[in-house]
Write an enzyme that holds these catalytic residues in place. Structure first.
Site, mmCIF file in Angstrom:
data_model
loop_
_atom_site.group_PDB
_atom_site.id
_atom_site.type_symbol
_atom_site.label_atom_id
_atom_site.label_comp_id
_atom_site.label_asym_id
_atom_site.label_seq_id
_atom_site.Cartn_x
_atom_site.Cartn_y
_atom_site.Cartn_z
ATOM 1 N N GLU A 142 0.833 -1.103 0.065
ATOM 2 C CA GLU A 142 0.183 -0.039 0.036
ATOM 3 C C GLU A 142 0.953 1.354 -0.167
ATOM 4 O O GLU A 142 1.976 1.283 0.795
ATOM 5 C CB GLU A 142 -0.975 -0.172 1.220
ATOM 6 C CG GLU A 142 -1.603 1.149 1.673
ATOM 7 C CD GLU A 142 -2.256 1.164 2.979
ATOM 8 O OE1 GLU A 142 -3.262 0.579 3.254
ATOM 9 O OE2 GLU A 142 -1.675 2.176 3.775
ATOM 10 N N TYR A 183 -7.434 27.446 8.532
ATOM 11 C CA TYR A 183 -7.860 28.726 8.823
ATOM 12 C C TYR A 183 -7.366 29.839 8.168
ATOM 13 O O TYR A 183 -6.073 29.885 8.158
ATOM 14 C CB TYR A 183 -7.587 28.634 10.474
ATOM 15 C CG TYR A 183 -8.457 27.755 11.189
ATOM 16 C CD1 TYR A 183 -9.502 27.924 11.426
ATOM 17 C CD2 TYR A 183 -7.857 26.261 11.174
ATOM 18 C CE1 TYR A 183 -10.403 26.861 12.198
ATOM 19 C CE2 TYR A 183 -8.604 25.544 11.799
ATOM 20 C CZ TYR A 183 -9.847 25.540 12.152
ATOM 21 O OH TYR A 183 -10.529 24.703 12.746
ATOM 22 N N ARG A 199 -14.750 3.340 6.029
ATOM 23 C CA ARG A 199 -15.539 4.633 6.484
ATOM 24 C C ARG A 199 -14.739 5.784 6.614
ATOM 25 O O ARG A 199 -15.043 6.827 6.267
ATOM 26 C CB ARG A 199 -16.005 4.220 7.905
ATOM 27 C CG ARG A 199 -17.020 5.123 8.335
ATOM 28 C CD ARG A 199 -17.144 5.133 9.906
ATOM 29 N NE ARG A 199 -15.905 5.393 10.623
ATOM 30 C CZ ARG A 199 -15.659 5.378 11.946
ATOM 31 N NH1 ARG A 199 -16.743 5.249 12.739
ATOM 32 N NH2 ARG A 199 -14.599 5.793 12.513
ATOM 33 N N TYR A 214 -10.137 -6.080 11.502
ATOM 34 C CA TYR A 214 -9.281 -5.559 12.763
ATOM 35 C C TYR A 214 -8.962 -6.940 13.656
ATOM 36 O O TYR A 214 -9.841 -7.118 14.396
ATOM 37 C CB TYR A 214 -9.949 -4.640 13.570
ATOM 38 C CG TYR A 214 -10.186 -3.381 12.575
ATOM 39 C CD1 TYR A 214 -9.328 -2.291 12.391
ATOM 40 C CD2 TYR A 214 -11.464 -3.156 11.670
ATOM 41 C CE1 TYR A 214 -9.450 -1.363 11.515
ATOM 42 C CE2 TYR A 214 -11.570 -2.230 11.003
ATOM 43 C CZ TYR A 214 -10.645 -1.243 10.600
ATOM 44 O OH TYR A 214 -10.860 -0.267 9.962
ATOM 45 N N LYS A 273 -20.428 -6.510 6.648
ATOM 46 C CA LYS A 273 -20.017 -5.979 5.234
ATOM 47 C C LYS A 273 -19.700 -6.987 4.184
ATOM 48 O O LYS A 273 -19.882 -6.692 3.131
ATOM 49 C CB LYS A 273 -18.728 -5.549 5.437
ATOM 50 C CG LYS A 273 -18.544 -4.100 6.441
ATOM 51 C CD LYS A 273 -17.310 -3.200 6.599
ATOM 52 C CE LYS A 273 -16.353 -3.979 7.469
ATOM 53 N NZ LYS A 273 -15.278 -2.907 7.676
ATOM 54 N N GLN A 282 -5.968 -4.670 9.468
ATOM 55 C CA GLN A 282 -5.312 -3.565 10.078
ATOM 56 C C GLN A 282 -3.872 -4.343 10.369
ATOM 57 O O GLN A 282 -3.780 -5.537 10.550
ATOM 58 C CB GLN A 282 -5.759 -3.125 11.382
ATOM 59 C CG GLN A 282 -5.216 -1.945 12.108
ATOM 60 C CD GLN A 282 -5.030 -0.699 11.003
ATOM 61 O OE1 GLN A 282 -3.951 -0.636 10.335
ATOM 62 N NE2 GLN A 282 -6.035 0.181 11.093
HETATM 63 P P1 FAD Z 1 -16.573 0.356 9.427
HETATM 64 O O1 FAD Z 1 -16.497 -0.928 9.028
HETATM 65 O O2 FAD Z 1 -17.832 1.247 8.913
HETATM 66 O O3 FAD Z 1 -16.660 0.311 11.078
HETATM 67 C C1 FAD Z 1 -16.288 1.674 11.726
HETATM 68 C C2 FAD Z 1 -16.708 1.322 13.263
HETATM 69 O O4 FAD Z 1 -18.279 1.335 13.265
HETATM 70 C C3 FAD Z 1 -16.141 -0.042 13.761
HETATM 71 O O5 FAD Z 1 -16.147 -0.016 15.324
HETATM 72 C C4 FAD Z 1 -17.430 -1.032 13.493
HETATM 73 O O6 FAD Z 1 -17.499 -2.135 14.690
HETATM 74 C C5 FAD Z 1 -18.635 -0.061 13.741
HETATM 75 N N1 FAD Z 1 -19.742 -0.284 12.801
HETATM 76 C C6 FAD Z 1 -20.093 -0.990 11.647
HETATM 77 N N2 FAD Z 1 -21.106 -0.774 11.173
HETATM 78 C C7 FAD Z 1 -22.004 -0.173 12.458
HETATM 79 C C8 FAD Z 1 -23.307 -0.224 12.325
HETATM 80 N N3 FAD Z 1 -24.193 -0.478 11.474
HETATM 81 N N4 FAD Z 1 -23.976 0.529 13.655
HETATM 82 C C9 FAD Z 1 -22.847 0.723 14.463
HETATM 83 N N5 FAD Z 1 -21.740 0.644 14.596
HETATM 84 C C10 FAD Z 1 -20.991 0.179 13.371
HETATM 85 N N6 FAD Z 1 -8.387 5.530 6.516
HETATM 86 C C11 FAD Z 1 -8.352 6.518 5.527
HETATM 87 O O7 FAD Z 1 -8.737 7.688 5.866
HETATM 88 N N7 FAD Z 1 -7.796 6.275 4.434
HETATM 89 C C12 FAD Z 1 -7.434 5.227 4.003
HETATM 90 O O8 FAD Z 1 -6.787 4.878 2.794
HETATM 91 C C13 FAD Z 1 -7.557 3.743 4.950
HETATM 92 N N8 FAD Z 1 -7.183 2.948 4.443
HETATM 93 C C14 FAD Z 1 -7.291 1.685 5.332
HETATM 94 C C15 FAD Z 1 -7.008 0.172 4.932
HETATM 95 C C16 FAD Z 1 -7.095 -0.723 5.704
HETATM 96 C C17 FAD Z 1 -6.760 -2.136 5.101
HETATM 97 C C18 FAD Z 1 -7.482 -0.479 6.984
HETATM 98 C C19 FAD Z 1 -7.678 -1.725 8.067
HETATM 99 C C20 FAD Z 1 -7.851 0.595 7.441
HETATM 100 C C21 FAD Z 1 -7.786 1.893 6.618
HETATM 101 N N9 FAD Z 1 -8.165 2.907 7.007
HETATM 102 C C22 FAD Z 1 -7.747 4.175 5.974
HETATM 103 C C23 FAD Z 1 -8.647 3.261 8.275
HETATM 104 C C24 FAD Z 1 -10.162 3.325 8.287
HETATM 105 O O9 FAD Z 1 -10.631 4.337 7.776
HETATM 106 C C25 FAD Z 1 -10.458 3.471 9.971
HETATM 107 O O10 FAD Z 1 -10.045 2.411 10.696
HETATM 108 C C26 FAD Z 1 -11.991 3.796 10.220
HETATM 109 O O11 FAD Z 1 -11.918 4.281 11.508
HETATM 110 C C27 FAD Z 1 -12.895 2.536 10.086
HETATM 111 O O12 FAD Z 1 -13.069 2.221 8.788
HETATM 112 P P2 FAD Z 1 -14.062 0.774 8.433
HETATM 113 O O13 FAD Z 1 -14.071 1.105 6.919
HETATM 114 O O14 FAD Z 1 -13.241 -0.319 9.118
HETATM 115 O O15 FAD Z 1 -15.379 1.267 9.139
#
Ligand code: FAD
Length: 317
Positions: free
Chosen positions: A19, A58, A124, A179, A199, A210
């Site tokens: 990456e 800002y 997200r 994760y 998902k 992660q």
């Molecule tokens: P989700 O899958 O939406 O989960 C987020 C949180 O919400 C989790 O705690 C989950 O348990 C909870 N949740 C999920 N669905 C629901 C629901 N329906 N109701 C209530 N709770 C829910 N970040 C960046 O900004 N740019 C990147 O390019 C980037 N690349 C990444 C690549 C990898 C391989 C990984 C592991 C992470 C990356 N991230 C990146 C970080 C990521 O955006 C963050 O970890 C973010 O906080 C969560 O993203 P997610 O897609 O896992 O979120």
């Protein structure tokens, strides 16, 4: 070609991928190429390109500060297109909920299809810099699952404002984040795993984890995922420690534990050059064990400089 097809085609052989983080705006893509060039001898079938959240700046005028939104890095989709055409690999843009309306996401996906990008990682995104909690963007997707659904709807020809009369529907392969030590906001590992299953049930084709330093966490995570019916490939993400400060930063940002021997070795190191070598040696050992376990791909987080990833790949592939 789709990530899942690359994995199938490899027929049990572990793939190498990595990456990259786009450099700050104002730099030239040749700097990025110079960083990627040394890794191409290991034949990565795909390269991930991260996307960064927008940031506040800002601007001072007459003693008052006006808050404006800006982006610090060039667009991921454009970078992916240039990597695909330069290296003939699949480049995978990370698509975020945060910072984009659904319409903006749709336009981005249309660009991806047009440019021959077959894979996306749906995420997200983190809270904006300076904010403690993630706030969904008005008109955007709230969780990664909503983004997965939007992409899969497009694959079925269902665009946001009615079905488009298009000759070729997109057919994106979608990766999502997993994760092994749970997402920082999740109330428990089991609760987080259930979200991962949602998902996958919504159509995600594979999972990328992660970073983690204790392989046992990954093995347990994969087993727990299989136990609840997640059958898609789970690709481990590996980050070599590179500087002493990582001892504080990585656990804080990524919510992970580091093994005691690794911590002690880093603490004993006299400078960051030595730490970089410790990180390489540790990642080689970690990768060897994952290879033996039969992971589909070893996916490395290269945060700008690729020399350490090259040294690890040399020790493995
Ligand atoms: P989700 O899958 O939406 O989960 C987020 C949180 O919400 C989790 O705690 C989950 O348990 C909870 N949740 C999920 N669905 C629901 C629901 N329906 N109701 C209530 N709770 C829910 N970040 C960046 O900004 N740019 C990147 O390019 C980037 N690349 C990444 C690549 C990898 C391989 C990984 C592991 C992470 C990356 N991230 C990146 C970080 C990521 O955006 C963050 O970890 C973010 O906080 C969560 O993203 P997610 O897609 O896992 O979120």
């Amino acid at each position: 070609m789709k990530v899942t097809e690359h994995i199938e085609k490899a027929n049990g052989k572990t793939l190498f991928s990595f990456e990259i983080v786009p450099p700050q705006k104002g730099s030239n893509i040749n700097d990025l190429y110079a960083n990627i060039d040394p890794l191409m001898e290991f034949n990565p079938p795909f390269i991930d390109v991260t996307t960064s959240r927008e940031e506040y700046v800002y601007i001072e005028k007459d003693g008052l500060f006006d808050r404006k939104i800006t982006r610090m890095r060039p667009g991921t989709v454009g970078i992916c297109a240039s990597l695909q055409y330069k290296y003939n690999v699949d480049a995978i843009p990370h698509i975020l909920c945060g910072g984009f309306t659904k319409e903006e996401t749709e336009y981005m996906l249309i660009d991806c299809q047009y440019l021959g990008i077959d894979n996306l990682v749906a995420l997200r995104g983190d809270p904006m810099k300076g904010e403690k909690y993630f706030t969904p963007t008005k008109g955007g997707n709230n969780y990664a699952i909503d983004l997965v659904k939007q992409i899969k709807n497009m694959n079925n020809g269902n665009f946001l404002h009615g079905n488009a009369e298009i000759k070729n529907k997109p057919d994106f392969c979608v990766g999502v984040a997993g994760y092994p030590e749970k997402h920082i906001e999740a109330p428990s590992l089991d609760a987080d795993l259930k979200r991962l299953k949602e998902k996958v049930d919504a159509g995600a084709d594979y999972v990328v984890t992660q970073m983690f330093f204790d392989n046992q966490r990954y093995f347990k995570f994969v087993q727990a995922a299989r136990n609840i019916g997640i059958t898609v490939p789970i690709i481990p993400g590996i980050k070599p420690v590179a500087v002493k400060r990582h001892l504080q930063i990585l656990p804080q940002v990524f919510w992970l534990d580091m093994p005691t021997e690794l911590i002690l070795d880093i603490e004993k190191a006299k400078d960051n050059k030595e730490v970089r070598q410790i990180g390489i040696d540790f990642a080689i050992q970690q990768s060897k064990e994952l290879l033996e376990y039969g992971v589909p791909c070893l996916h490395y987080y290269s945060m700008g400089k690729s020399d350490n990833i090259k040294a690890i790949a040399k020790g493995i592939f």
